[in-house]
Design an enzyme around this catalytic site. Structure first.
Site, short mmCIF file in Angstrom:
data_model
loop_
_atom_site.label_atom_id
_atom_site.label_comp_id
_atom_site.label_asym_id
_atom_site.label_seq_id
_atom_site.Cartn_x
_atom_site.Cartn_y
_atom_site.Cartn_z
N ARG A 4 63.72 11.55 60.43
CA ARG A 4 64.62 10.61 59.77
C ARG A 4 65.50 9.88 60.79
NH1 ARG A 4 69.18 11.51 55.27
NH2 ARG A 4 70.53 9.85 56.00
N ARG A 41 64.67 5.81 53.74
CA ARG A 41 64.64 7.01 54.58
C ARG A 41 63.42 7.88 54.28
NH1 ARG A 41 70.13 8.52 53.39
NH2 ARG A 41 70.35 6.32 53.81
N ASP A 71 65.89 12.57 52.64
CA ASP A 71 67.32 12.79 52.45
C ASP A 71 67.47 14.12 51.72
OD1 ASP A 71 70.01 12.13 52.50
OD2 ASP A 71 69.94 11.01 50.62
N ASP A 76 70.50 16.32 50.18
CA ASP A 76 71.93 16.44 49.89
C ASP A 76 72.22 17.78 49.21
OD1 ASP A 76 72.60 13.96 50.89
OD2 ASP A 76 72.43 12.93 48.96
N1 LIG Z 1 77.30 17.45 49.91
C1 LIG Z 1 76.78 16.84 50.99
N2 LIG Z 1 75.45 16.91 51.23
C2 LIG Z 1 74.92 16.31 52.32
N3 LIG Z 1 75.64 15.59 53.23
C3 LIG Z 1 76.96 15.50 53.01
C4 LIG Z 1 77.59 16.11 51.89
N4 LIG Z 1 78.92 15.84 51.95
C5 LIG Z 1 79.12 15.11 53.04
N5 LIG Z 1 77.96 14.88 53.70
C6 LIG Z 1 77.88 14.11 54.93
O1 LIG Z 1 77.40 12.83 54.62
C7 LIG Z 1 76.94 12.26 55.83
C8 LIG Z 1 76.01 11.10 55.56
O2 LIG Z 1 74.90 11.59 54.91
P1 LIG Z 1 73.69 10.64 54.59
O3 LIG Z 1 73.33 9.80 55.77
O4 LIG Z 1 72.60 11.51 54.00
O5 LIG Z 1 74.35 9.70 53.47
P2 LIG Z 1 73.61 8.85 52.44
O6 LIG Z 1 72.46 9.68 51.91
O7 LIG Z 1 73.28 7.51 53.00
O8 LIG Z 1 74.67 8.65 51.29
P3 LIG Z 1 75.16 9.66 50.21
O9 LIG Z 1 76.06 10.63 50.90
O10 LIG Z 1 75.87 8.77 49.25
O11 LIG Z 1 73.95 10.34 49.59
C9 LIG Z 1 76.33 13.42 56.59
O12 LIG Z 1 76.63 13.35 57.94
C10 LIG Z 1 76.94 14.66 55.96
O13 LIG Z 1 77.68 15.43 56.89
N1 LIG Z 2 66.60 6.18 43.64
C1 LIG Z 2 67.22 6.56 44.75
N2 LIG Z 2 68.09 5.72 45.35
C2 LIG Z 2 68.72 6.12 46.47
C3 LIG Z 2 68.46 7.37 47.05
C4 LIG Z 2 67.53 8.22 46.41
O1 LIG Z 2 67.27 9.37 46.86
N3 LIG Z 2 66.94 7.79 45.27
N4 LIG Z 2 69.09 7.76 48.17
C5 LIG Z 2 69.94 6.96 48.75
C6 LIG Z 2 70.60 7.41 49.97
O2 LIG Z 2 71.67 8.18 49.70
C7 LIG Z 2 70.28 5.62 48.24
N5 LIG Z 2 69.59 5.28 47.06
#
Ligand SMILES: Nc1ncnc2c1ncn2[C@@H]1O[C@H](COP(=O)(O)OP(=O)(O)OP(=O)(O)O)[C@@H](O)[C@H]1O
Ligand SMILES: Nc1nc2c(c(=O)[nH]1)N=C(CO)CN2
Length: 171
Positions: free
Chosen positions: A80, A89, A92, A94
């Site tokens: 990634r 990406r 991802d 989370d």
């Molecule tokens: N609950 C969580 N799960 C995963 N990452 C997290 C969480 N809370 C905070 N973060 C932080 O968010 C930062 C950015 O993560 P990432 O690049 O996956 O964001 P994103 O997927 O673009 O947006 P989103 O956070 O809205 O899903 C990471 O460096 C991580 O440390």
């Molecule tokens: N449908 C969908 N949309 C997204 C997704 C994802 O996993 N599914 N992840 C994102 C990055 O955080 C931004 N937008």
């Protein structure tokens, strides 16, 4: 005990294989896997549809921080590259919730602060834990109630597929 709900998504490369790589990495810590959903992109960036799923995982030895390290290791293994917020990406991962932990650390916000706004998180999560509740902005609701608060368009953008995360199945 440390039980986490992971939201996994991909829209670059072999998305199903990327999602399955998380299942493989969890091994015996996987408790339940949702169906695989094809989902319209959320967040305003024009891009391909995603595949999304949710996993319920259990590891008595894992702290929330260790779940985050696990998530990052899975993302790195899928090569990634972070380019654009909410952009395309390969993988991802989370952490949506971890037990009842509340964290305000920006590195690890728990519960995930945008989970309640995302049908692509709520619908797969319902598959693995139908009785779950989620706190957001000071309000605690059942997942189905958070989902009802979203628009019909948002909900309709999440479509169940015939694909499975079962790593014994051919892709
Ligand atoms: N609950 C969580 N799960 C995963 N990452 C997290 C969480 N809370 C905070 N973060 C932080 O968010 C930062 C950015 O993560 P990432 O690049 O996956 O964001 P994103 O997927 O673009 O947006 P989103 O956070 O809205 O899903 C990471 O460096 C991580 O440390
Ligand atoms: N449908 C969908 N949309 C997204 C997704 C994802 O996993 N599914 N992840 C994102 C990055 O955080 C931004 N937008």
């Amino acid at each position: 005990m440390s039980r986490a709900v992971l939201s996994i998504g991909s829209n670059v490369g072999d998305s199903l294989a990327h999602l399955r790589s998380v299942v493989t990495a969890l091994g015996s810590h996987l408790v339940a896997a949702s169906a695989v959903y094809s989902t319209a992109p959320w967040g305003g960036v024009e891009q391909q549809d995603f595949l999304n799923a949710a996993l319920l995982a259990d590891d008595p030895a894992s702290s929330p921080r260790e779940w985050l390290d696990f998530a990052r290791a899975c993302e790195e293994a899928a090569d990634r590259v972070r380019v654009e917020r909410w952009g395309p990406r390969s993988l991802d991962v989370d952490i949506v919730v971890c037990d009842d932990v509340v964290s305000h650390d920006p590195e690890l916000l728990l519960p995930h602060p945008r989970a309640h706004e995302r049908a692509f998180v709520l619908i797969p999560w319902l598959d693995v834990d139908p009785s779950a509740t989620l706190e957001a902005d000071g309000t605690t609701l059942a997942l189905a109630d958070w989902l009802s608060a979203l628009s019909e368009e948002e909900r309709a953008g999440v479509r169940r597929t015939d694909m499975t995360l079962d790593t014994a199945e051919p892709t």
